[in-house]
Design a protein around this motif. Structure first.
Motif, PDB file in Angstrom:
ATOM      1  N   ILE A 121       0.875  -1.181   0.000  1.00  0.00           N
ATOM      2  CA  ILE A 121       0.000   0.000   0.000  1.00  0.00           C
ATOM      3  C   ILE A 121       0.906   1.224   0.000  1.00  0.00           C
ATOM      4  CG2 ILE A 121      -1.988   1.109   1.069  1.00  0.00           C
ATOM      5  CD1 ILE A 121      -2.295  -1.396   2.835  1.00  0.00           C
ATOM      6  N   ALA A 122       0.860   2.010  -1.071  1.00  0.00           N
ATOM      7  CA  ALA A 122       1.729   3.178  -1.219  1.00  0.00           C
ATOM      8  C   ALA A 122       0.914   4.455  -1.024  1.00  0.00           C
ATOM      9  CB  ALA A 122       2.394   3.186  -2.595  1.00  0.00           C
ATOM     10  N   PHE A 123       1.387   5.336  -0.124  1.00  0.00           N
ATOM     11  CA  PHE A 123       0.672   6.573   0.208  1.00  0.00           C
ATOM     12  C   PHE A 123       1.381   7.793  -0.361  1.00  0.00           C
ATOM     13  CE2 PHE A 123      -0.723   3.547   3.388  1.00  0.00           C
ATOM     14  CZ  PHE A 123      -2.075   3.824   3.505  1.00  0.00           C
ATOM     15  N   ARG A 124       0.573   8.742  -0.803  1.00  0.00           N
ATOM     16  CA  ARG A 124       1.091   9.999  -1.354  1.00  0.00           C
ATOM     17  C   ARG A 124       1.403  10.986  -0.239  1.00  0.00           C
ATOM     18  NH1 ARG A 124      -3.015  14.106  -3.672  1.00  0.00           N
ATOM     19  NH2 ARG A 124      -2.713  14.794  -1.512  1.00  0.00           N
ATOM     20  N   GLN A 136       2.462 -11.570   2.056  1.00  0.00           N
ATOM     21  CA  GLN A 136       2.652 -10.605   3.128  1.00  0.00           C
ATOM     22  C   GLN A 136       2.285  -9.219   2.610  1.00  0.00           C
ATOM     23  OE1 GLN A 136       6.679 -11.069   4.383  1.00  0.00           O
ATOM     24  NE2 GLN A 136       7.567 -10.361   2.477  1.00  0.00           N
ATOM     25  N   ILE A 137       1.868  -8.376   3.533  1.00  0.00           N
ATOM     26  CA  ILE A 137       1.419  -7.027   3.199  1.00  0.00           C
ATOM     27  C   ILE A 137       2.394  -6.029   3.803  1.00  0.00           C
ATOM     28  CG2 ILE A 137      -0.484  -5.374   3.326  1.00  0.00           C
ATOM     29  CD1 ILE A 137      -2.370  -7.759   3.766  1.00  0.00           C
ATOM     30  N   VAL A 138       2.823  -5.069   2.982  1.00  0.00           N
ATOM     31  CA  VAL A 138       3.713  -4.014   3.451  1.00  0.00           C
ATOM     32  C   VAL A 138       3.077  -2.674   3.102  1.00  0.00           C
ATOM     33  CG1 VAL A 138       5.744  -5.483   3.101  1.00  0.00           C
ATOM     34  CG2 VAL A 138       5.077  -3.857   1.310  1.00  0.00           C
ATOM     35  N   SER A 139       3.587  -1.604   3.704  1.00  0.00           N
ATOM     36  CA  SER A 139       3.122  -0.259   3.371  1.00  0.00           C
ATOM     37  C   SER A 139       4.330   0.619   3.119  1.00  0.00           C
ATOM     38  CB  SER A 139       2.247   0.320   4.488  1.00  0.00           C
ATOM     39  OG  SER A 139       2.945   0.344   5.727  1.00  0.00           O
ATOM     40  N   THR A 140       4.147   1.624   2.263  1.00  0.00           N
ATOM     41  CA  THR A 140       5.240   2.502   1.912  1.00  0.00           C
ATOM     42  C   THR A 140       4.688   3.890   1.595  1.00  0.00           C
ATOM     43  OG1 THR A 140       7.230   2.706   0.495  1.00  0.00           O
ATOM     44  CG2 THR A 140       5.207   1.947  -0.564  1.00  0.00           C
ATOM     45  N   GLY A 141       5.560   4.868   1.479  1.00  0.00           N
ATOM     46  CA  GLY A 141       5.134   6.225   1.167  1.00  0.00           C
ATOM     47  C   GLY A 141       6.266   7.201   1.369  1.00  0.00           C
ATOM     48  N   GLY A 195       3.149  10.775   3.295  1.00  0.00           N
ATOM     49  CA  GLY A 195       2.763   9.417   2.930  1.00  0.00           C
ATOM     50  C   GLY A 195       3.485   8.370   3.752  1.00  0.00           C
ATOM     51  N   ALA A 196       4.735   8.656   4.118  1.00  0.00           N
ATOM     52  CA  ALA A 196       5.484   7.726   4.970  1.00  0.00           C
ATOM     53  C   ALA A 196       4.917   7.692   6.378  1.00  0.00           C
ATOM     54  CB  ALA A 196       6.959   8.130   4.993  1.00  0.00           C
ATOM     55  N   GLY A 197       4.448   8.847   6.855  1.00  0.00           N
ATOM     56  CA  GLY A 197       3.783   8.865   8.158  1.00  0.00           C
ATOM     57  C   GLY A 197       2.501   8.050   8.130  1.00  0.00           C
ATOM     58  N   LEU A 198       1.733   8.170   7.042  1.00  0.00           N
ATOM     59  CA  LEU A 198       0.492   7.402   6.905  1.00  0.00           C
ATOM     60  C   LEU A 198       0.784   5.906   6.773  1.00  0.00           C
ATOM     61  CD1 LEU A 198      -1.392   9.756   4.404  1.00  0.00           C
ATOM     62  CD2 LEU A 198      -1.778   9.564   6.875  1.00  0.00           C
ATOM     63  N   ALA A 199       1.872   5.577   6.081  1.00  0.00           N
ATOM     64  CA  ALA A 199       2.254   4.169   5.925  1.00  0.00           C
ATOM     65  C   ALA A 199       2.586   3.544   7.275  1.00  0.00           C
ATOM     66  CB  ALA A 199       3.446   4.051   4.977  1.00  0.00           C
ATOM     67  N   GLN A 200       3.247   4.315   8.149  1.00  0.00           N
ATOM     68  CA  GLN A 200       3.530   3.811   9.485  1.00  0.00           C
ATOM     69  C   GLN A 200       2.239   3.686  10.297  1.00  0.00           C
ATOM     70  OE1 GLN A 200       7.436   5.477  11.225  1.00  0.00           O
ATOM     71  NE2 GLN A 200       6.989   6.884   9.538  1.00  0.00           N
ATOM     72  N   PHE A 201       1.344   4.653  10.102  1.00  0.00           N
ATOM     73  CA  PHE A 201       0.106   4.653  10.879  1.00  0.00           C
ATOM     74  C   PHE A 201      -0.742   3.406  10.606  1.00  0.00           C
ATOM     75  CE2 PHE A 201      -4.458   5.757  11.094  1.00  0.00           C
ATOM     76  CZ  PHE A 201      -4.561   5.898  12.472  1.00  0.00           C
ATOM     77  N   VAL A 202      -0.908   3.034   9.329  1.00  0.00           N
ATOM     78  CA  VAL A 202      -1.777   1.889   9.045  1.00  0.00           C
ATOM     79  C   VAL A 202      -1.201   0.610   9.655  1.00  0.00           C
ATOM     80  CG1 VAL A 202      -2.802   2.893   6.972  1.00  0.00           C
ATOM     81  CG2 VAL A 202      -0.724   1.519   6.764  1.00  0.00           C
ATOM     82  N   ALA A 203       0.124   0.528   9.771  1.00  0.00           N
ATOM     83  CA  ALA A 203       0.730  -0.636  10.417  1.00  0.00           C
ATOM     84  C   ALA A 203       0.427  -0.652  11.913  1.00  0.00           C
ATOM     85  CB  ALA A 203       2.235  -0.645  10.184  1.00  0.00           C
ATOM     86  N   GLY A 224      -7.159  -9.690  12.087  1.00  0.00           N
ATOM     87  CA  GLY A 224      -6.991  -9.787  10.643  1.00  0.00           C
ATOM     88  C   GLY A 224      -5.527  -9.838  10.253  1.00  0.00           C
ATOM     89  N   PRO A 225      -5.245  -9.809   8.952  1.00  0.00           N
ATOM     90  CA  PRO A 225      -3.849  -9.785   8.529  1.00  0.00           C
ATOM     91  C   PRO A 225      -3.169  -8.491   8.965  1.00  0.00           C
ATOM     92  CG  PRO A 225      -5.307  -9.352   6.677  1.00  0.00           C
ATOM     93  CD  PRO A 225      -6.170  -9.754   7.819  1.00  0.00           C
ATOM     94  N   ARG A 226      -1.918  -8.594   9.285  1.00  0.00           N
ATOM     95  CA  ARG A 226      -1.162  -7.424   9.743  1.00  0.00           C
ATOM     96  C   ARG A 226      -0.165  -6.981   8.686  1.00  0.00           C
ATOM     97  NH1 ARG A 226       1.785  -8.977  14.969  1.00  0.00           N
ATOM     98  NH2 ARG A 226       2.676  -6.916  14.568  1.00  0.00           N
ATOM     99  N   ILE A 227       0.206  -5.746   8.763  1.00  0.00           N
ATOM    100  CA  ILE A 227       1.285  -5.250   7.914  1.00  0.00           C
ATOM    101  C   ILE A 227       2.603  -5.722   8.509  1.00  0.00           C
ATOM    102  CG2 ILE A 227       2.491  -3.156   7.185  1.00  0.00           C
ATOM    103  CD1 ILE A 227      -0.266  -1.867   6.853  1.00  0.00           C
ATOM    104  N   ALA A 228       3.409  -6.355   7.674  1.00  0.00           N
ATOM    105  CA  ALA A 228       4.645  -6.967   8.149  1.00  0.00           C
ATOM    106  C   ALA A 228       5.807  -5.988   8.181  1.00  0.00           C
ATOM    107  CB  ALA A 228       5.013  -8.155   7.265  1.00  0.00           C
ATOM    108  N   LYS A 229       5.781  -5.015   7.267  1.00  0.00           N
ATOM    109  CA  LYS A 229       6.902  -4.089   7.191  1.00  0.00           C
ATOM    110  C   LYS A 229       6.454  -2.760   6.615  1.00  0.00           C
ATOM    111  CE  LYS A 229      11.687  -3.561   5.710  1.00  0.00           C
ATOM    112  NZ  LYS A 229      12.910  -4.231   5.207  1.00  0.00           N
ATOM    113  N   VAL A 230       7.103  -1.676   7.064  1.00  0.00           N
ATOM    114  CA  VAL A 230       6.876  -0.330   6.533  1.00  0.00           C
ATOM    115  C   VAL A 230       8.181   0.151   5.907  1.00  0.00           C
ATOM    116  CG1 VAL A 230       6.192   2.032   7.031  1.00  0.00           C
ATOM    117  CG2 VAL A 230       5.213   0.141   8.364  1.00  0.00           C
TER     118      VAL A 230
END
Length: 440
Positions: free
Chosen positions: A160-163, A216-221, A225-233, A240-246
């Protein structure tokens, strides 16, 4: 943000941080202890970080454009994302990035205000009823999947990539200030009530359901967007499934942790990995040194937080903040004189920390097939080796300075693209492999 007024919501904090840093060493941002990755060694992992930097750059492009490309089914979104991450003047780097990014496909996204994606979600409806004011805008995100063509288009990883912030968007700016509290329905709050629906949408992807092993699910930004990527984790609900890495690029110091129930926060950080990748001297690095919302950079387990220092360009603090610059530098750092340096994922089991995330075994194909993959790239370099030569050969003192520092030669392009190869020029102008210097 790109930098389109990218960090101005935190400029005052950054200025204060600069004064603070003049008296206090930023030990954690440039630590020489594991698991941090210093500039001297980041080239080893540039191949690994590059796809996520490309996604973070693509997050600034309209979701509708990517939806059209997805529906056409031709894979055009791969080239589109690369073209928007790396300038046309660096076609050799673009060609390399295309090969690295080729397995990824865009799945879905949003660039509008988030009320409730699923109105059957009672918790979301209750949170929406308590919402504050809004600016009619919401967090922009795009979901990408690393596909396995040989396995019936199943996928091994979903990202999941955030702007980040764009221009003078009120919603963007007030979200940057979320840490200080506000009466607005900012992006962190919109995501908080919808993150679990987004995770369900990922689970319903055809490539996810086809996979023999749960991807596995990761988030980035980038930036905000990087702050939001950390937040969703941090905010994904239990069960439910968890985010494994930011993978957070030039990240905001705001993570939205203050919005998350403490018990849920404690659960979600177990075995979580956060890599904060930044260009040395970019504007938000000063803000992060002065004030940093949970988790702190010093966290070594639960979550494991790594700072990854790139240090491959010179320029102003604002100019160095751009995601295209960082993506281009990462592409440049993956090879030297046309020779690939090989794929290597950062270690996952560091300092006794157990983590959820494991590097995808498919990525090892990059290393095994490196000679074939880069044969064409070597020919490109043979034809355009002059790109690697400093632009001012007459200035021997300046060239020597480049060699000593391991940084790019400063010129008018220093904050928008590489002026030379990311590795230092050897004395006399001959190209040599000189790792970037260790941070002090």
């Amino acid at each position: 943000m790109r930098f389109r007024f990218a960090a101005f919501p935190l400029i005052l904090a950054s200025a204060a941080a600069a004064i603070w840093c003049s008296a206090v060493q930023t030990a954690w941002a440039q630590s020489n202890s594991d698991p941090d990755i210093l500039a001297a060694y980041v080239y080893r992992y540039a191949d690994y970080y590059l796809p996520y930097a490309i996604q973070s750059s693509a997050a600034y492009k309209p979701v509708g454009t990517l939806n059209t490309m997805r529906d056409a089914g031709l894979g055009e979104e791969v080239d589109y994302a690369v073209q928007n991450a790396i300038p046309a003047s660096q076609e050799d780097l673009r060609e390399h990035a295309r090969k690295i990014f080729k397995p990824w496909r865009y799945q879905f996204g949003s660039d509008s205000y988030l009320d409730c994606i699923d109105w059957a979600d009672e918790a979301c409806k209750a949170a929406y009823a308590r919402r504050g004011w809004n600016f009619g805008s919401g967090p922009t995100y795009q979901v990408w999947a690393r596909t396995r063509a040989a396995a019936g288009r199943s996928c091994s990883e979903v990202s999941i990539a955030f702007r980040g912030t764009v221009g003078l968007s009120g919603g963007d700016w007030f979200s940057n200030f979320s840490r200080f509290g506000s009466p607005y329905d900012d992006y962190y709050q919109q995501l908080q009530r919808n993150v679990d629906t987004i995770m369900k949408q990922i689970q319903n992807l055809d490539c996810y359901k086809r996979a023999a092993r749960k991807p596995q699910i990761v988030s980035t930004g980038h930036s905000l967007g990087a702050g939001l990527a950390q937040f969703v984790a941090l905010a994904t609900k239990s069960g439910g499934p968890r985010i494994a890495k930011v993978l957070a690029f030039d990240p905001s110091p705001v993570t939205g942790a203050h919005l998350v129930n403490k018990a849920l926060l404690a659960e979600n950080v177990q075995r979580l990995v956060i890599d904060r990748v930044y260009e040395t001297g970019e504007v938000l690095s000063y803000a992060r040194a002065a004030v940093q919302e949970y988790p702190q950079a010093r966290s070594r387990c639960n979550p494991q937080v790594r700072t990854v220092e790139v240090k491959a360009a010179r320029g102003s603090a604002i100019g160095l903040h751009g995601i295209e610059l960082l993506a281009t530098n990462l592409a440049d750092l993956t090879y030297n004189e046309g020779n690939p340096l090989g794929y290597r994922a950062p270690a996952t089991l560091v300092g006794g920390c157990d983590v959820i995330y494991r590097p995808d075994s498919d990525e090892q194909l990059i290393a095994r097939n490196g000679n074939q993959r880069f044969a064409a790239l070597r020919r490109i370099y043979a034809r355009s080796a002059g790109r690697l030569v400093a632009s001012n050969p007459a200035n021997s003192a300046l060239r020597a300075g480049v060699t000593r520092s391991g940084l790019r030669q400063p010129d008018s392009r220093r904050a928008t693209g590489p002026a030379s190869n990311a590795f230092a020029l050897a004395a006399g102008g001959a190209l040599g492999f000189t790792p970037l210097p260790r941070a002090e």
